[in-house]
Structure formats: structure tokens, C-alpha cells
Design a protein around this motif. Structure first.
Motif, PDB file in Angstrom:
ATOM      1  N   MET A 147      33.515  35.597  50.306  1.00  0.00           N
ATOM      2  CA  MET A 147      34.885  35.905  50.700  1.00  0.00           C
ATOM      3  C   MET A 147      35.609  36.626  49.572  1.00  0.00           C
ATOM      4  O   MET A 147      36.351  37.576  49.810  1.00  0.00           O
ATOM      5  CB  MET A 147      35.606  34.596  51.029  1.00  0.00           C
ATOM      6  N   LEU A 151      34.539  40.178  49.271  1.00  0.00           N
ATOM      7  CA  LEU A 151      35.168  40.933  50.348  1.00  0.00           C
ATOM      8  C   LEU A 151      36.616  41.252  50.003  1.00  0.00           C
ATOM      9  O   LEU A 151      37.074  42.385  50.156  1.00  0.00           O
ATOM     10  CB  LEU A 151      35.105  40.085  51.621  1.00  0.00           C
ATOM     11  N   ARG A 152      37.319  40.249  49.540  1.00  0.00           N
ATOM     12  CA  ARG A 152      38.722  40.425  49.196  1.00  0.00           C
ATOM     13  C   ARG A 152      38.891  41.508  48.127  1.00  0.00           C
ATOM     14  O   ARG A 152      39.815  42.305  48.178  1.00  0.00           O
ATOM     15  CB  ARG A 152      39.279  39.097  48.670  1.00  0.00           C
ATOM     16  N   ALA A 184      37.801  45.108  49.739  1.00  0.00           N
ATOM     17  CA  ALA A 184      38.502  45.638  50.909  1.00  0.00           C
ATOM     18  C   ALA A 184      39.499  46.755  50.593  1.00  0.00           C
ATOM     19  O   ALA A 184      39.462  47.803  51.256  1.00  0.00           O
ATOM     20  CB  ALA A 184      39.179  44.510  51.671  1.00  0.00           C
TER      21      ALA A 184
END
Lengths: 172, 172
Positions: A118, A121-122, A125
Motif C-alpha cells: 500500500m 502504491l501511495r 501514484a
DNA sequence: GCCCATTTGTTTAATCTTCAAGGACAGGAC
DNA sequence: GTCCTGTCCTTGAAGATTAAACAAATGGGC
């Protein structure tokens, strides 16, 4: 060789592409190739994974409990289960995804996005979105964007899941 | 996770994609993926090679003497020289391409389309064209075709050769 | 319960792509 | 001539994708 064009169609010749169609087709190939390459490099550089793998993390992140059955994930991402198996193996090795057994179906496996995944991804992004904007949306007028969406939906529709009837033209 | 959308942009947040932009982007990814996959399968089945390799044969067929220097071919096909080396090695093994030394530059190599390669191309071309027609042109109106061409040219233009300035927005 | 076809997911090997490194030659400076 | 830098192309290893084969479990028919 004239590749795909033909000055005049004679009897039961294949229906070659016109010069204009050929131009469009080559533009399509060129642009889609460059764009995919561009996205791949950006993500490989900034997130350490190819575009497809990034897409998998996104799908997981969007799912309840950040988890999905392997088959479901494969279908969402439109890749084969085999390819997914390999991909998840790699993502698991990186600590971004974890596998969990399915309680009620002992064949089943869940792919679960880890906190670490996660986090990756953060971090990735914003750069990813910026890249998409830069390469695509910032260069197109609103009308072109709309048109692009429509065209792509038509194309996808024609090639759907199993392509049933794709080479059975009499069923179309 | 909201992936790329954002209800309202606050201070120096990345500029996320709107719901509409996201829809378009996903359609794009989906359609281009399906179409490339479709072409690859068709050519693998009917010609025994992937789409990219087919493209190489086409470039050679269109060149004078059916031959091109490796670097030229790589540039025409927009692939790296390394990738081309591997590809030509494979095509050579199949007997579809032959290498020839360059007389005036001893570093140089020509890739030459063999008669057998030409034959393969001749046999595969009609099916290939038909596939392109089926999947793309037959489904789009003339306006959409035109629009697609324009859009793809814009995208390609922005990602050109070395992408100079691609992430140097102040140079644009 | 017992079969059997189907579903689920993995595995192996072959192929393709990428990345980094390197060998050979060219072309200019000196 | 020598040296240096850049170009041309190949190589090897690692990563990614595909296709085919496979084991395990399910779910229904009987």
C-alpha cells in the motif's frame, strides 16, 4: 512490397488497407507502443515494477479488505491465471502482496495487499498520474478525450472476453 | 483507495484524474491491451511469430533490396538494438532473414529478408489485414477513424525519440 | 457413498524483453 | 602513427509472458 495497400481491388483479393487506413493503423501502433513503454519505464524507475504489476496492486487496493481471489484478480486485470501466479510470486517476494488460503474453498487463494505494498502504491501514484496527464490528457482537447474514450470502448467491445464469434463472422 | 481520483484538489495535491478521465484511461488500457493481444495471437497462429517480428519483416520488405542496416531497422521499428539482435537471431534461425556484412563499415550488418521470409509474409498478410479490419476499421465511422489518427499522432509526438523534455515541463 | 467433469491455482519449459557490459571498428585530434 | 571518443552490434543474465500439463478440491449426478 506494398504491405497492406492495393491500388485497385481485383476479384476476391483480400481487402487491403487504403493509404489513409494504413496511416492511421501505423500511428496507432506507434503511439500505443510509445505510451506503454513510457508508462513501463516510469513505473519501473519510480516503483520498481512494470505497469501490469502496478495495475494489480491498484485492483487489490480498490477491493474490500484489500484482497481478491486469484481468479477474480486475474479477470479484473484481464490476464491469465498463469501469468498472475508468476506475478504474485514476484510481488510476494517483494513483500507487497501476501497470499492467504481461502477458508471455504481449499483450492482457493487470496492475494492480499500488504501495508508495505500500500505504501509503495501511495508513493508511486502521484508520479504515475502526472505521467498519464503529461503524456495523454494535457495534449488532447476535451472533444478528443471524449472521442478517444468512445473509440476505445468500441474496440474493446469487439474483442471482449472469449472473443466468441470473433472468427465466426456469420454470428455477428 | 481512490487510485487516481480526488473529490476536490487541496493545496499542492497531485492533480488526480477526474472520474471521466479515469474512465477514458481505463478504456484505453483495456482496448489497447486486447487489440495487441489479439494481433499477437493471430500472427502467432498464422505466421508463427509475434506481432513485433512480423513488423520487422514488413519493414525489410518495404526497403530497397529488402535489406536494412541493423540500426536503421531498429529505428524504423522503434526498438532497441539489443532487442533487434535477439529478434534477428530468431528470424535467422527460421530462415526468414539473413545477415550480411557491410562492405564499407566493418562494424555494420545488414538484415536481409530471404525469399522464404517474403513467402511467409505474403501468406500471412491477407489474414493480418483482415484481422485489423475486423477489429478496428469495420467498427469505426469515418469520423472516428480520422479522429483516432489525429489523437494517436498527438500522443506519439509527445513521446518522440528520446523524450527530451518529457519530464522537464518548463521546456515545453 | 462413488464417479466424473469442472474449477482453481501452480509449475515447467520455451520464448521474448530488458539491462548492463563489452568487443570491434570508425573518425577526428594530435 | 597513437589516442580518444563515439558508434555498431552482440552477448549473457535476469525478468516477464506464454502454453501445456498438472494436482487438488469442488460439486453435481447417480
Amino acid at each position: 512490397m506494398e504491405y497492406m495497400t492495393k491500388a485497385a481491388a481485383s476479384t476476391d483479393e483480400p481487402q487491403w488497407l487504403t493509404a489513409e487506413e494504413q496511416r492511421i493503423w501505423r500511428s496507432y501502433l506507434h503511439a500505443t507502443y510509445l505510451l506503454e513503454d513510457h508508462m513501463d519505464r516510469q513505473l519501473q524507475r519510480d516503483a520498481g515494477m512494470p505497469h501490469v504489476y502496478y495495475g494489480l496492486l491498484v485492483k487489490l487496493a480498490e477491493s474490500p479488505q484489500r484482497r481478491l481471489r486469484m481468479t477474480e484478480l486475474a479477470m479484473h486485470a484481464k490476464i491469465t491465471r498463469s501469468r498472475l501466479s508468476h506475478a504474485v510470486a514476484r510481488l510476494e517476494k517483494n513483500g507487497w502482496v501476501r497470499r492467504e488460503d481461502c477458508t471455504w474453498d481449499k483450492r482457493g487463494q487470496f492475494a492480499v495487499l500488504t501495508d508495505q505494498g500500500m505504501e509503495v502504491l501511495r508513493n508511486a501514484a502521484p508520479g504515475h498520474v502526472a505521467t498519464v496527464r503529461n503524456a495523454l490528457f494535457d495534449r488532447l482537447t476535451p472533444e478528443q478525450q471524449k472521442s478517444l474514450g468512445e473509440i476505445m470502448e468500441i474496440i474493446a467491445e469487439g474483442l471482449q472476453p472469449d472473443e466468441a464469434g470473433a472468427d465466426l463472422p456469420w454470428l455477428r
